[in-house]
Scaffold this active site. Sequence first.
Site, PDB file in Angstrom:
ATOM      1  N   ARG A 122     -11.339  10.742  26.138  1.00 53.19           N
ATOM      2  CA  ARG A 122     -12.476  10.737  27.066  1.00 53.19           C
ATOM      3  C   ARG A 122     -13.665   9.959  26.517  1.00 53.19           C
ATOM      4  O   ARG A 122     -14.646   9.730  27.237  1.00 53.19           O
ATOM      5  CB  ARG A 122     -12.886  12.187  27.398  1.00 53.19           C
ATOM      6  N   SER A 148     -29.900  11.016  19.862  1.00 55.56           N
ATOM      7  CA  SER A 148     -29.155  10.188  18.939  1.00 55.56           C
ATOM      8  C   SER A 148     -27.989  11.000  18.375  1.00 55.56           C
ATOM      9  O   SER A 148     -27.432  11.866  19.067  1.00 55.56           O
ATOM     10  CB  SER A 148     -30.085   9.695  17.820  1.00 55.56           C
ATOM     11  N   GLN A 149     -27.614  10.729  17.138  1.00 55.22           N
ATOM     12  CA  GLN A 149     -26.590  11.469  16.405  1.00 55.22           C
ATOM     13  C   GLN A 149     -26.908  11.354  14.917  1.00 55.22           C
ATOM     14  O   GLN A 149     -27.844  10.638  14.534  1.00 55.22           O
ATOM     15  CB  GLN A 149     -25.183  10.930  16.709  1.00 55.22           C
ATOM     16  N   GLU A 159     -23.270  15.386  31.322  1.00 56.25           N
ATOM     17  CA  GLU A 159     -21.825  15.423  31.128  1.00 56.25           C
ATOM     18  C   GLU A 159     -21.283  16.849  31.006  1.00 56.25           C
ATOM     19  O   GLU A 159     -20.065  17.056  31.041  1.00 56.25           O
ATOM     20  CB  GLU A 159     -21.439  14.594  29.886  1.00 56.25           C
ATOM     21  N   ASP A 178     -21.272  19.992  18.224  1.00 58.22           N
ATOM     22  CA  ASP A 178     -21.437  20.664  19.509  1.00 58.22           C
ATOM     23  C   ASP A 178     -20.106  21.265  19.941  1.00 58.22           C
ATOM     24  O   ASP A 178     -19.250  20.546  20.398  1.00 58.22           O
ATOM     25  CB  ASP A 178     -21.999  19.705  20.569  1.00 58.22           C
ATOM     26  N   GLU A 213      -8.334  14.501  17.487  1.00 57.01           N
ATOM     27  CA  GLU A 213      -9.762  14.595  17.176  1.00 57.01           C
ATOM     28  C   GLU A 213     -10.070  15.619  16.086  1.00 57.01           C
ATOM     29  O   GLU A 213     -10.946  15.408  15.249  1.00 57.01           O
ATOM     30  CB  GLU A 213     -10.496  14.967  18.475  1.00 57.01           C
ATOM     31  N   GLU A 273     -15.533  22.629  24.738  1.00 55.00           N
ATOM     32  CA  GLU A 273     -15.776  22.464  26.167  1.00 55.00           C
ATOM     33  C   GLU A 273     -14.738  21.596  26.876  1.00 55.00           C
ATOM     34  O   GLU A 273     -14.742  21.516  28.098  1.00 55.00           O
ATOM     35  CB  GLU A 273     -17.165  21.829  26.393  1.00 55.00           C
TER      36      GLU A 273
END
Length: 538
Positions: free
Chosen positions: A149, A203-204, A280, A313, A497, A511
């Site tokens: 995704r 951001s990250q 999202e 997250d 992942e 999620e």
Amino acid sequence: MLKRILRRPKIVEKSSDKMKTAVVHATGPVSRVAKSPDEQLQELFAEVQQTQVFPDGKTFVDLVPKARAKAVLKEYLLARQDPTFNLGEFVNRHFYEFKPESSYSYTPDVHTTTREHITKLWPVLKRRNRKPRGSLVPLPHEYTVPGGRFSEQFYWDTYFIMLGLAADGEWKMIEGMMRNYAYMLRKFGMIPTANRTYFLSRSQPPFLPHMVKLLARHYGRTRVYAEYLPSLVAEYRFWMKGRNSVNQHADHLALARVVQMPNGTLLNRYFDNKTTPRPESRREDVETAEHAKSHDKDKIFLDLRAGAESGWDFSSRWFRESRDIQSIHTTDIVAVDLNCLLYQLEITIAEACQILKQPLLARRYRAAAERRADAIRRYCWNPEGHVFEDYNFREGRTTGRVTLATVFPLFAKVATSEQAAAVAKRIEQDFLKKGGLITTLEHNGQQWDAPNGWAPLQYIAIMGLREYGYNGLANEIRDRWLALNDKVFAAKRKMVEKYDVETADIGGGGEYPLQDGFGWTNGVYAALYDERKRTSGE
């Protein structure tokens, strides 16, 4: 001579590609970017996400409207008055999925090794987009995506992807992705989570200095540091925005991503510039806020967004009650990993200034880095738990959440030798499992908690332990992680992942369904596999 040193290596491109890249470079910084889909589509967006026309909320925000969003919204407001109105049919008629131009496909056969699979996957994960398509922001150069995704250039994923690209000699791709980040810093004054309009408020984890150092190892420090020093400084200004106004702000303790510690040192937290549900994940965020004990819904939305900026997250790391996402309070927390990464950003800017003969600036950034390191050791160390933790600046103490973020002070080389020894012992006792390192000690269904392990954290831990001489433990983590990747690939023919490191299988929770591809898993595997091969003499 200096011009020769700074000259970029020649990259052979078709003339049409060069022209398109030049157009994006020239028009990008001044051209307007479309609003986020939730702002453009308003009631239509809310209904599609709330009624789950698509099981995954990211599907709709990534679709491209066939006409101007304003016209689509206007037609929707009229059409929904019809008793026979079908929302799914309306969406299918007015939106389409943008698929990459590349027709390259590949399926591993039974003889393909994990390492061979990764090399063959890079063309599959390659993307190019030079014009606005719905929420997708155009970039001048090609980029590699995580997969599944996630079909954008994600910030902290990219560093770990680059490790694998470097292992396979894909330096043109690495440099193109770096120039995409330089472009976004000029255009937006930040590196967003990824090149989507709905990510432009957050951001990250800031891995840009590590990307610069990786590139410098290939092209040379002088040329690379000279080219990317403006980008490094722009990145630093983004994270430190508000540092001169904290005392004047109503909060007095924090403003945007900056937090003033008890001794006056400025550290940082994860944040977001909006207080609405994430587009999202709108349905999930609204549900969390509705069931939360707190009546301050804006704060909950902000904390969810800040948790997303952290990359974790979600995790018990951000919760007051370890099993309850409704107790999330990310913006009350000075994050130990973030501040270690910003310490490395300050050190890298200082190094660049020194190389470019700017000693006064170099001293200034080095002094800022030293102050930050002292504050990390002072405020984020839990002497009873023998670990580094995040710091709750509202309560004036560490959070008590024991997580794998404890390895970042080792990775950044800010831990004392005694602290590093204690962390190494805790890692071996509590975090090391059959398939590698567990993310936290909490089992709560969140994807950044037990039993999951993640490639970037394995890499950070391994490199951090090596900085302090714990090579045996680092090698054990590496070998268990590679064995887990190999086991799952042999059974599923996929790189995924996240992994369950307790049972040594695929991961779960969170999620959305488990994603395969997968960029940072590929990159870390390739880097660690090649390292083991070199050092073992295979």
